[in-house]
Design a protein around this motif. Structure first.
Motif, PDB file in Angstrom:
ATOM      1  N   ARG A   1       0.787  -1.293  -0.029  1.00  0.00           N
ATOM      2  CA  ARG A   1       0.080   0.063   0.015  1.00  0.00           C
ATOM      3  C   ARG A   1       0.850   1.257  -0.073  1.00  0.00           C
ATOM      4  O   ARG A   1       0.390   2.210  -0.796  1.00  0.00           O
ATOM      5  CB  ARG A   1      -0.980   0.082   1.284  1.00  0.00           C
ATOM      6  CG  ARG A   1      -1.729   1.438   1.128  1.00  0.00           C
ATOM      7  CD  ARG A   1      -2.968   1.183   2.539  1.00  0.00           C
ATOM      8  NE  ARG A   1      -3.699   0.107   2.198  1.00  0.00           N
ATOM      9  CZ  ARG A   1      -4.895   0.211   1.478  1.00  0.00           C
ATOM     10  NH1 ARG A   1      -4.960   1.218   0.744  1.00  0.00           N
ATOM     11  NH2 ARG A   1      -5.680  -0.800   1.092  1.00  0.00           N
TER      12      ARG A   1
ATOM     13  N   SER B   1       2.337   1.592  -3.448  1.00  0.00           N
ATOM     14  CA  SER B   1       1.346   2.000  -4.692  1.00  0.00           C
ATOM     15  C   SER B   1       0.923   3.573  -4.231  1.00  0.00           C
ATOM     16  O   SER B   1       0.753   4.201  -5.341  1.00  0.00           O
ATOM     17  CB  SER B   1       0.093   1.345  -4.371  1.00  0.00           C
ATOM     18  OG  SER B   1      -0.899   1.608  -5.291  1.00  0.00           O
TER      19      SER B   1
ATOM     20  N   ASP C   1      -2.291  -9.979 -13.411  1.00  0.00           N
ATOM     21  CA  ASP C   1      -2.149  -8.838 -12.447  1.00  0.00           C
ATOM     22  C   ASP C   1      -2.094  -7.441 -13.005  1.00  0.00           C
ATOM     23  O   ASP C   1      -1.378  -7.247 -14.177  1.00  0.00           O
ATOM     24  CB  ASP C   1      -0.870  -9.052 -11.824  1.00  0.00           C
ATOM     25  CG  ASP C   1      -0.558 -10.374 -10.772  1.00  0.00           C
ATOM     26  OD1 ASP C   1      -0.650  -9.950  -9.567  1.00  0.00           O
ATOM     27  OD2 ASP C   1      -0.469 -11.438 -11.405  1.00  0.00           O
TER      28      ASP C   1
ATOM     29  N   HIS D   1      -4.350  -1.735  -9.144  1.00  0.00           N
ATOM     30  CA  HIS D   1      -5.783  -2.077  -8.313  1.00  0.00           C
ATOM     31  C   HIS D   1      -6.820  -1.167  -8.964  1.00  0.00           C
ATOM     32  O   HIS D   1      -8.008  -1.597  -8.576  1.00  0.00           O
ATOM     33  CB  HIS D   1      -5.272  -1.555  -7.009  1.00  0.00           C
ATOM     34  CG  HIS D   1      -4.870  -0.084  -6.546  1.00  0.00           C
ATOM     35  ND1 HIS D   1      -3.736   0.500  -7.151  1.00  0.00           N
ATOM     36  CD2 HIS D   1      -5.838   0.982  -6.370  1.00  0.00           C
ATOM     37  CE1 HIS D   1      -4.027   1.762  -6.898  1.00  0.00           C
ATOM     38  NE2 HIS D   1      -5.029   2.002  -6.429  1.00  0.00           N
ATOM     39  N   ASP D   2      -6.457   0.023  -9.558  1.00  0.00           N
ATOM     40  CA  ASP D   2      -7.678   0.814  -9.766  1.00  0.00           C
ATOM     41  C   ASP D   2      -8.251   0.496 -11.537  1.00  0.00           C
ATOM     42  O   ASP D   2      -9.131   1.095 -12.138  1.00  0.00           O
ATOM     43  CB  ASP D   2      -7.433   2.199  -9.978  1.00  0.00           C
ATOM     44  CG  ASP D   2      -6.132   2.638 -10.763  1.00  0.00           C
ATOM     45  OD1 ASP D   2      -5.669   3.849 -10.692  1.00  0.00           O
ATOM     46  OD2 ASP D   2      -5.187   1.666 -11.200  1.00  0.00           O
TER      47      ASP D   2
ATOM     48  N   ALA E   1      -8.810  -3.245 -11.887  1.00  0.00           N
ATOM     49  CA  ALA E   1      -9.109  -4.482 -11.789  1.00  0.00           C
ATOM     50  C   ALA E   1     -10.707  -4.706 -11.922  1.00  0.00           C
ATOM     51  O   ALA E   1     -11.101  -5.794 -12.758  1.00  0.00           O
ATOM     52  CB  ALA E   1      -8.822  -5.093 -10.503  1.00  0.00           C
TER      53      ALA E   1
ATOM     54  N   PRO F   1     -10.212  -7.279  -3.129  1.00  0.00           N
ATOM     55  CA  PRO F   1      -9.590  -7.159  -4.289  1.00  0.00           C
ATOM     56  C   PRO F   1      -8.061  -7.860  -4.466  1.00  0.00           C
ATOM     57  O   PRO F   1      -7.477  -7.779  -5.369  1.00  0.00           O
ATOM     58  CB  PRO F   1      -9.356  -5.639  -4.197  1.00  0.00           C
ATOM     59  CG  PRO F   1      -9.136  -5.418  -2.963  1.00  0.00           C
ATOM     60  CD  PRO F   1     -10.038  -6.370  -2.032  1.00  0.00           C
ATOM     61  N   ARG F   2      -7.757  -8.895  -3.813  1.00  0.00           N
ATOM     62  CA  ARG F   2      -6.484  -9.392  -3.834  1.00  0.00           C
ATOM     63  C   ARG F   2      -6.918 -10.311  -4.955  1.00  0.00           C
ATOM     64  O   ARG F   2      -5.815 -10.203  -5.977  1.00  0.00           O
ATOM     65  CB  ARG F   2      -6.462 -10.463  -2.458  1.00  0.00           C
ATOM     66  CG  ARG F   2      -5.257 -11.315  -2.805  1.00  0.00           C
ATOM     67  CD  ARG F   2      -4.869 -12.102  -1.292  1.00  0.00           C
ATOM     68  NE  ARG F   2      -3.487 -13.013  -1.639  1.00  0.00           N
ATOM     69  CZ  ARG F   2      -3.428 -13.607  -0.541  1.00  0.00           C
ATOM     70  NH1 ARG F   2      -3.929 -13.876   0.569  1.00  0.00           N
ATOM     71  NH2 ARG F   2      -2.217 -14.181  -0.972  1.00  0.00           N
TER      72      ARG F   2
ATOM     73  N   THR G   1      -4.622  -8.149  -7.713  1.00  0.00           N
ATOM     74  CA  THR G   1      -4.069  -6.696  -7.594  1.00  0.00           C
ATOM     75  C   THR G   1      -3.103  -7.203  -6.444  1.00  0.00           C
ATOM     76  O   THR G   1      -2.922  -8.157  -5.677  1.00  0.00           O
ATOM     77  CB  THR G   1      -4.940  -5.693  -7.317  1.00  0.00           C
ATOM     78  OG1 THR G   1      -5.360  -5.848  -5.936  1.00  0.00           O
ATOM     79  CG2 THR G   1      -6.153  -5.772  -8.122  1.00  0.00           C
ATOM     80  N   TRP G   2      -2.274  -6.109  -5.903  1.00  0.00           N
ATOM     81  CA  TRP G   2      -1.385  -5.805  -4.746  1.00  0.00           C
ATOM     82  C   TRP G   2      -2.256  -6.254  -3.612  1.00  0.00           C
ATOM     83  O   TRP G   2      -1.742  -6.166  -2.401  1.00  0.00           O
ATOM     84  CB  TRP G   2      -0.450  -4.636  -4.919  1.00  0.00           C
ATOM     85  CG  TRP G   2      -0.939  -3.409  -4.801  1.00  0.00           C
ATOM     86  CD1 TRP G   2      -1.430  -2.619  -6.013  1.00  0.00           C
ATOM     87  CD2 TRP G   2      -1.827  -2.576  -3.725  1.00  0.00           C
ATOM     88  NE1 TRP G   2      -1.968  -1.429  -5.582  1.00  0.00           N
ATOM     89  CE2 TRP G   2      -2.244  -1.506  -4.080  1.00  0.00           C
ATOM     90  CE3 TRP G   2      -1.464  -2.951  -2.418  1.00  0.00           C
ATOM     91  CZ2 TRP G   2      -2.840  -0.516  -3.198  1.00  0.00           C
ATOM     92  CZ3 TRP G   2      -1.991  -2.055  -1.495  1.00  0.00           C
ATOM     93  CH2 TRP G   2      -2.688  -1.113  -1.986  1.00  0.00           C
ATOM     94  N   GLN G   3      -3.417  -5.650  -3.731  1.00  0.00           N
ATOM     95  CA  GLN G   3      -4.455  -5.142  -2.445  1.00  0.00           C
ATOM     96  C   GLN G   3      -4.514  -6.558  -1.633  1.00  0.00           C
ATOM     97  O   GLN G   3      -4.776  -7.538  -2.156  1.00  0.00           O
ATOM     98  CB  GLN G   3      -5.546  -4.549  -2.714  1.00  0.00           C
ATOM     99  CG  GLN G   3      -5.344  -3.018  -3.357  1.00  0.00           C
ATOM    100  CD  GLN G   3      -6.587  -2.479  -3.681  1.00  0.00           C
ATOM    101  OE1 GLN G   3      -7.519  -3.131  -4.292  1.00  0.00           O
ATOM    102  NE2 GLN G   3      -6.542  -0.987  -3.465  1.00  0.00           N
TER     103      GLN G   3
END
Length: 220
Positions: free
Chosen positions: A4, A7, A171, A174-175, A177, A198-199, A215-217
């Protein structure tokens, strides 16, 4: 730094965190312009370019990636280099882009009952090497030349003959996905699971072949 923090640090600069590296694209009218953008990025990175920077040059864009090679991760130095590269490109009239579909990384995930038995085959048949810095059996195999998607292995608890045993992991930033998930659903996909989104979201095509939008989340 956790994901986080990375990002949030690079987002305002026009970069996105995807699968352990930070990326941006420079959209250009010609390959010559893409090469020029790459050269400016290399100059901005200076002596750190070889250990941190990769640039993929195409006819209409230069894809710029930062990751600390020795650490196999994004470090504070990569964040500093992102600022320097962004400033150098902006000063020369180049615009950074992270629009939908602009930045992504694809992995191939192989589900196996006996990873030790199947992993050598995939290593041999692809010409891939062990992921640097990770000796775990489940660790990925990577293209030594950085061309193809990474391959990793997921332990199965029991045979699963009723469904596929290979799925794709895509992958994305995040925005981007949710839009990717929505596009897949609109194209006829079935949402199998969003339990850990949102993983990642698990989707399947009309015949049950699966892919995950990741995503990275949710990974820290």
């Amino acid at each position: 730094m956790n994901r986080r923090e990375i990002s949030e640090a690079v987002g305002p600069l026009g970069w996105r965190l995807v699968l352990g590296a930070i990326y941006t694209e420079v959209l250009v009218p010609s390959m010559a312009d893409a090469a020029a953008a790459a050269a400016h990025a290399v100059d901005a990175a200076g002596p750190d370019a070889s250990g941190h920077l990769c640039v993929d040059i195409r006819a209409d864009r230069a894809v710029v990636r930062l990751r600390t090679r020795d650490a196999h991760a994004v470090t504070e130095r990569d964040l500093a280099l992102a600022r320097e590269v962004s400033g150098a490109l902006a000063a020369r009239g180049f615009e950074l882009s992270t629009g939908p579909g602009a930045v992504q990384a694809i992995e191939i995930a192989i589900d196996a009952l006996d990873i030790a038995a199947v992993r050598p085959f995939w290593k041999a048949v692809t010409g891939y090497i062990d992921e640097p810095g990770n000796e775990d059996l489940n660790a990925g195999l990577v293209d030594p030349f950085g061309r193809g998607p990474a391959i990793w292995f997921q332990q199965m608890d029991s045979p699963r003959p009723q469904r596929n045993r290979i799925h794709l992991d895509i992958d994305v930033p995040h925005d981007a996905a949710q839009a990717r998930v929505d596009a897949a659903l609109a194209a006829g996909a079935t949402l199998l699971s969003d339990r850990v989104a949102p993983r990642f979201w698990v989707l399947a095509d009309a015949e049950g072949n699966e892919a995950c939008i990741c995503t990275w989340q949710g990974r820290d």
